[in-house]
Design a protein around this motif. Structure first.
Motif, PDB file in Angstrom:
ATOM      1  N   ALA A   5     123.061  -3.274  77.199  1.00  0.00           N
ATOM      2  CA  ALA A   5     121.840  -2.749  76.580  1.00  0.00           C
ATOM      3  C   ALA A   5     120.702  -3.613  77.112  1.00  0.00           C
ATOM      4  CB  ALA A   5     121.915  -2.832  75.064  1.00  0.00           C
ATOM      5  N   PRO A   6     120.029  -3.211  78.192  1.00  0.00           N
ATOM      6  CA  PRO A   6     119.085  -4.090  78.893  1.00  0.00           C
ATOM      7  C   PRO A   6     117.809  -4.349  78.100  1.00  0.00           C
ATOM      8  CG  PRO A   6     119.058  -1.902  79.857  1.00  0.00           C
ATOM      9  CD  PRO A   6     120.164  -1.901  78.847  1.00  0.00           C
ATOM     10  N   SER A   7     117.345  -5.583  78.162  1.00  0.00           N
ATOM     11  CA  SER A   7     116.077  -5.928  77.515  1.00  0.00           C
ATOM     12  C   SER A   7     114.900  -5.417  78.330  1.00  0.00           C
ATOM     13  CB  SER A   7     115.970  -7.444  77.334  1.00  0.00           C
ATOM     14  OG  SER A   7     116.037  -8.101  78.581  1.00  0.00           O
ATOM     15  N   ASP A   8     115.112  -5.189  79.610  1.00  0.00           N
ATOM     16  CA  ASP A   8     114.065  -4.674  80.492  1.00  0.00           C
ATOM     17  C   ASP A   8     114.684  -3.634  81.426  1.00  0.00           C
ATOM     18  OD1 ASP A   8     112.332  -4.673  83.088  1.00  0.00           O
ATOM     19  OD2 ASP A   8     111.076  -5.673  81.603  1.00  0.00           O
ATOM     20  N   SER A   9     114.048  -2.467  81.513  1.00  0.00           N
ATOM     21  CA  SER A   9     114.600  -1.354  82.290  1.00  0.00           C
ATOM     22  C   SER A   9     114.583  -1.607  83.791  1.00  0.00           C
ATOM     23  CB  SER A   9     113.810  -0.069  81.987  1.00  0.00           C
ATOM     24  OG  SER A   9     113.780   0.188  80.612  1.00  0.00           O
ATOM     25  N   LYS A  10     113.690  -2.478  84.236  1.00  0.00           N
ATOM     26  CA  LYS A  10     113.542  -2.708  85.677  1.00  0.00           C
ATOM     27  C   LYS A  10     114.153  -4.034  86.131  1.00  0.00           C
ATOM     28  CE  LYS A  10     109.324   0.086  85.850  1.00  0.00           C
ATOM     29  NZ  LYS A  10     107.876   0.120  86.127  1.00  0.00           N
ATOM     30  N   LYS A  11     113.927  -5.093  85.362  1.00  0.00           N
ATOM     31  CA  LYS A  11     114.334  -6.428  85.807  1.00  0.00           C
ATOM     32  C   LYS A  11     115.845  -6.633  85.820  1.00  0.00           C
ATOM     33  CE  LYS A  11     110.002  -8.601  84.334  1.00  0.00           C
ATOM     34  NZ  LYS A  11     109.361  -9.576  83.418  1.00  0.00           N
ATOM     35  N   LEU A  12     116.588  -5.803  85.092  1.00  0.00           N
ATOM     36  CA  LEU A  12     118.047  -5.955  85.072  1.00  0.00           C
ATOM     37  C   LEU A  12     118.738  -5.189  86.204  1.00  0.00           C
ATOM     38  CD1 LEU A  12     119.835  -7.526  82.929  1.00  0.00           C
ATOM     39  CD2 LEU A  12     117.453  -7.179  82.230  1.00  0.00           C
ATOM     40  N   VAL A  13     117.997  -4.352  86.937  1.00  0.00           N
ATOM     41  CA  VAL A  13     118.611  -3.547  87.997  1.00  0.00           C
ATOM     42  C   VAL A  13     119.220  -4.414  89.106  1.00  0.00           C
ATOM     43  CG1 VAL A  13     118.199  -1.813  89.798  1.00  0.00           C
ATOM     44  CG2 VAL A  13     117.250  -1.487  87.497  1.00  0.00           C
ATOM     45  N   PRO A  14     118.514  -5.432  89.620  1.00  0.00           N
ATOM     46  CA  PRO A  14     119.109  -6.245  90.698  1.00  0.00           C
ATOM     47  C   PRO A  14     120.426  -6.909  90.321  1.00  0.00           C
ATOM     48  CG  PRO A  14     116.745  -6.631  90.582  1.00  0.00           C
ATOM     49  CD  PRO A  14     117.102  -5.829  89.377  1.00  0.00           C
ATOM     50  N   VAL A  15     120.530  -7.459  89.110  1.00  0.00           N
ATOM     51  CA  VAL A  15     121.767  -8.114  88.718  1.00  0.00           C
ATOM     52  C   VAL A  15     122.882  -7.093  88.487  1.00  0.00           C
ATOM     53  CG1 VAL A  15     121.431  -8.188  86.185  1.00  0.00           C
ATOM     54  CG2 VAL A  15     122.662 -10.042  87.340  1.00  0.00           C
ATOM     55  N   CYS A  16     122.524  -5.875  88.082  1.00  0.00           N
ATOM     56  CA  CYS A  16     123.521  -4.797  87.965  1.00  0.00           C
ATOM     57  C   CYS A  16     124.055  -4.429  89.348  1.00  0.00           C
ATOM     58  CB  CYS A  16     122.910  -3.573  87.281  1.00  0.00           C
ATOM     59  SG  CYS A  16     122.654  -3.771  85.503  1.00  0.00           S
ATOM     60  N   LYS A  17     123.148  -4.393  90.318  1.00  0.00           N
ATOM     61  CA  LYS A  17     123.563  -4.100  91.706  1.00  0.00           C
ATOM     62  C   LYS A  17     124.546  -5.162  92.193  1.00  0.00           C
ATOM     63  CE  LYS A  17     121.723  -3.418  96.393  1.00  0.00           C
ATOM     64  NZ  LYS A  17     122.455  -2.181  96.677  1.00  0.00           N
ATOM     65  N   LYS A  18     124.247  -6.410  91.897  1.00  0.00           N
ATOM     66  CA  LYS A  18     125.123  -7.516  92.304  1.00  0.00           C
ATOM     67  C   LYS A  18     126.512  -7.355  91.674  1.00  0.00           C
ATOM     68  CE  LYS A  18     125.363 -12.593  92.273  1.00  0.00           C
ATOM     69  NZ  LYS A  18     124.659 -13.830  91.871  1.00  0.00           N
ATOM     70  N   ALA A  19     126.540  -6.972  90.400  1.00  0.00           N
ATOM     71  CA  ALA A  19     127.814  -6.782  89.704  1.00  0.00           C
ATOM     72  C   ALA A  19     128.621  -5.651  90.318  1.00  0.00           C
ATOM     73  CB  ALA A  19     127.560  -6.508  88.217  1.00  0.00           C
ATOM     74  N   VAL A  20     127.951  -4.526  90.588  1.00  0.00           N
ATOM     75  CA  VAL A  20     128.631  -3.360  91.166  1.00  0.00           C
ATOM     76  C   VAL A  20     129.193  -3.700  92.543  1.00  0.00           C
ATOM     77  CG1 VAL A  20     128.283  -1.013  92.026  1.00  0.00           C
ATOM     78  CG2 VAL A  20     127.325  -1.680  89.818  1.00  0.00           C
ATOM     79  N   GLU A  21     128.430  -4.431  93.341  1.00  0.00           N
ATOM     80  CA  GLU A  21     128.885  -4.816  94.682  1.00  0.00           C
ATOM     81  C   GLU A  21     130.114  -5.716  94.632  1.00  0.00           C
ATOM     82  OE1 GLU A  21     125.341  -6.501  96.320  1.00  0.00           O
ATOM     83  OE2 GLU A  21     124.638  -4.565  97.126  1.00  0.00           O
TER      84      GLU A  21
END
Length: 584
Positions: free
Chosen positions: A96-112
């Motif tokens: 449940a992200p605190s920020d809709s934009k700032k959490l995207v890069p770390v999500c990308k890292k996790a998916v990779e």
């Protein structure tokens, strides 16, 4: 010395808190572990989310770890939690992200790194996800729709005229922006209502108090204030109370937390939005588990919204149910009870025990205490009419559910289309018989609309198949024991048949009971109606062929929802359909 002791105690408290907020790096197995990463742990909304996730995980034996941040603006802390989970190579993260934009890069890292991500509550930014080449499933309510529902309610309460303030969440955060835009469009559309100011309070009670004080001093004569979450609504209420304006200003929040419900009960806050965070938590864990096991997962799973307003609190509803020993009706009452709790309604329930005379007496007794609404599940379409007419005379609206009455003025009827359900059963039986064979039909209680309509739909549809014949019809009154007795007699008489359709699941289970005692009859096609728990289990174990699901819990919930809409003065349709489906 006292100051030093206080500092040491404070350090100890924050040290302990930090342990629960930062993931441990010493974990032996992460193959099936799911992490739930939420926003503010101090917000009761997220406590409900956590509980929903934990309940689902416990019921399904799923290893789950829960993390969160103290303040919803502490995005960097949430990112650090994600980074730590990635370093552990956790199997899946429900975020449940605190920020809709700032959490995207770390999500990308996790998916990779091969970690599955499920996004709940606040949607990640679509454009940034597309740019990152990510497709992340989302579980949550439609925040724009929620804002719209609050806006429509405020517009109705103000009769289309007035001056409104908006207290926003964190600007740039998707759910905050959607709630605001939905509210503003709905409240101003085709009205003379103006939004005179809109400012952020960052989801915080204290900031909302300060912002509201400033805005009310700058803009006098305000008629309503919409706050994008309940914590801010509490701060706004403090400001309105301090300025002694509570009688003049309508306040609406969002999240349905307990402290706001208490204020609604006292008519100090007027509305809030329930978006079922417990379902967000549960569904998030469910989708993460599916991802881990390789099962298909939908891109979006929408959780329901319910507007909660002061008009329903303290109201009394009387519910006359035909038979509480029947699991179908027990589930219906369960749905009604949950909804009654949600709307702040007192619900009285009486079982007629399948007795026409008892139900009529129950209806008469109910009216002595003059409930605000009666919900009625008739034992017999004809016998309840005098009770309904008496209620109308006493100006008590009546809602019927599942079964119809043969007369009397009804506010609304909530039910699935039993005729269509009968047709669905006929088509299913014909398909399983490959369009050739003989059928026995086990009928429900004569005089009930459910038995009549299901039987009519089945018979009318089965006529289309020339090589299929209904060779006998027997009444078993929706009762499992009676159905077993009926089928035992049919087997004793050596009647040859290929399939049985029963008007409810209790009866098809009774048929199953009888057939289980005769080994040569194990290949019969058996189709029921209702999708009660035991029947669904029997379908899974191939003891019966199928059942028609009509969702009794949803019927009970919808009956209460219609009552709530009536209390708010909304226009009520005469019929509310409940969806049908086949379980096979």
């Amino acid at each position: 010395m006292r100051k030093l002791h206080g500092l040491v105690s404070l350090f100890f408290i924050f040290s302990c808190a930090a342990i629960s907020l930062i993931p441990s790096t010493v974990i032996a197995e992460n193959d099936h572990t799911i992490a739930l990463v939420m926003k503010a742990l101090t917000n009761p909304f997220f406590a409900k989310m956590e509980q929903g996730a934990k309940n689902f995980a416990k019921e399904n034996d799923i290893p789950l770890e829960v993390f969160g941040i103290i303040n919803e603006t502490d995005t960097s802390h949430q990112i650090s939690i994600m980074e730590s989970l990635i370093s552990r190579n956790i199997r899946a993260i429900v975020l449940a992200p605190s920020d809709s934009k700032k959490l995207v890069p770390v999500c990308k890292k996790a998916v990779e790194q091969g970690i599955f991500i499920i996004n709940i509550d606040n949607p990640l930014d679509d454009k940034l996800l597309a740019q990152a080449g990510l497709s992340i499933p989302f579980v949550g309510s439609n925040n724009y729709t929620g804002g719209t529902l609050i806006g429509q309610y405020v517009k109705q309460q103000l009769k289309g005229k007035g001056r409104v303030l908006v207290i926003e969440g964190i600007r740039g955060v998707e759910n905050a922006e959607l709630r605001k835009s939905g509210f503003v469009k709905a409240v101003t559309n085709n009205s003379s209502i103006g939004v005179v100011a809109s400012e952020s309070a960052n989801w915080k009670t204290e900031e909302a108090f300060s912002v509201t004080m400033k805005l009310l001093q700058k803009h006098p004569s305000i008629d309503a204030i919409f706050c994008a979450n309940d914590k801010m609504a509490l701060g706004t209420l403090q400001a309105v109370d301090m300025l002694d304006l509570n009688k003049n200003i309508l306040i609406a929040g969002y999240d349905n937390i307990d402290s706001v419900r208490n204020e609604i009960r006292h008519k100090k806050i007027h509305a809030t939005m329930e978006q079922h965070p417990e379902l967000m938590g549960a569904y998030g864990v469910m989708l993460a588990q599916k991802k881990i096991t390789g099962a298909p997962v939908s891109d979006k799973l929408t959780t329901p919204l319910d507007i909660i307003t002061y008009e329903t609190f303290g109201k009394t509803i009387a519910f006359s149910i035909s038979d509480m020993t029947n699991p179908f009706f027990l589930s219906m009452v369960g749905g009604a009870k949950k909804a009654a709790e949600l709307y702040g309604v007192e619900l009285m329930v009486n079982s007629a025990e399948n007795s026409d005379s008892k139900q009529l007496m129950d209806l008469v007794d109910f009216q002595k205490s003059h409930p605000d609404i009666i919900i009625l599940n008739p034992t017999n379409a004809e016998s309840v009419v005098p009770g309904i007419e008496m209620a109308v005379t006493n100006k008590i609206p009546v809602i019927t559910v599942d079964r119809k009455s043969a007369g009397g003025k009804i506010l609304c009827h909530v039910a699935s289309d039993n005729i269509q359900g009968g047709r669905m059963a006929a088509e299913l039986v014909a398909d399983l018989l490959k369009d050739k064979g003989s059928i026995i039909e086990i009928e429900g209680i004569p005089g009930t609309s459910a038995a009549h309509d299901r039987g009519y739909g089945f018979s009318d549809e089965i006529k289309r198949f020339k090589d299929i014949k209904v060779i006998d019809r027997k009444v078993a009154n929706f009762d499992r024991k009676q159905a077993k007795q009926v089928m035992t007699k049919i087997l004793y008489d050596n009647v040859s048949f290929d399939a049985v359709f029963a008007h409810n699941d209790n009866m098809i289970l009774g048929v199953m009971d009888a057939l289980s005692e005769v080994q040569s009859s194990s290949n019969k096609i058996l189709v029921g109606f209702d999708a009660i728990k035991d029947a669904v289990q029997a379908v899974k174990t191939k003891k019966i062929s199928a059942t028609i699901a009509q969702h009794p819990q949803e019927m009970g919930r919808m009956a209460l929802e219609i009552a709530a809409k009536h209390f708010r003065g909304e226009e009520i349709p005469s019929n509310i359909p409940v969806k049908l489906s086949v379980i096979k």
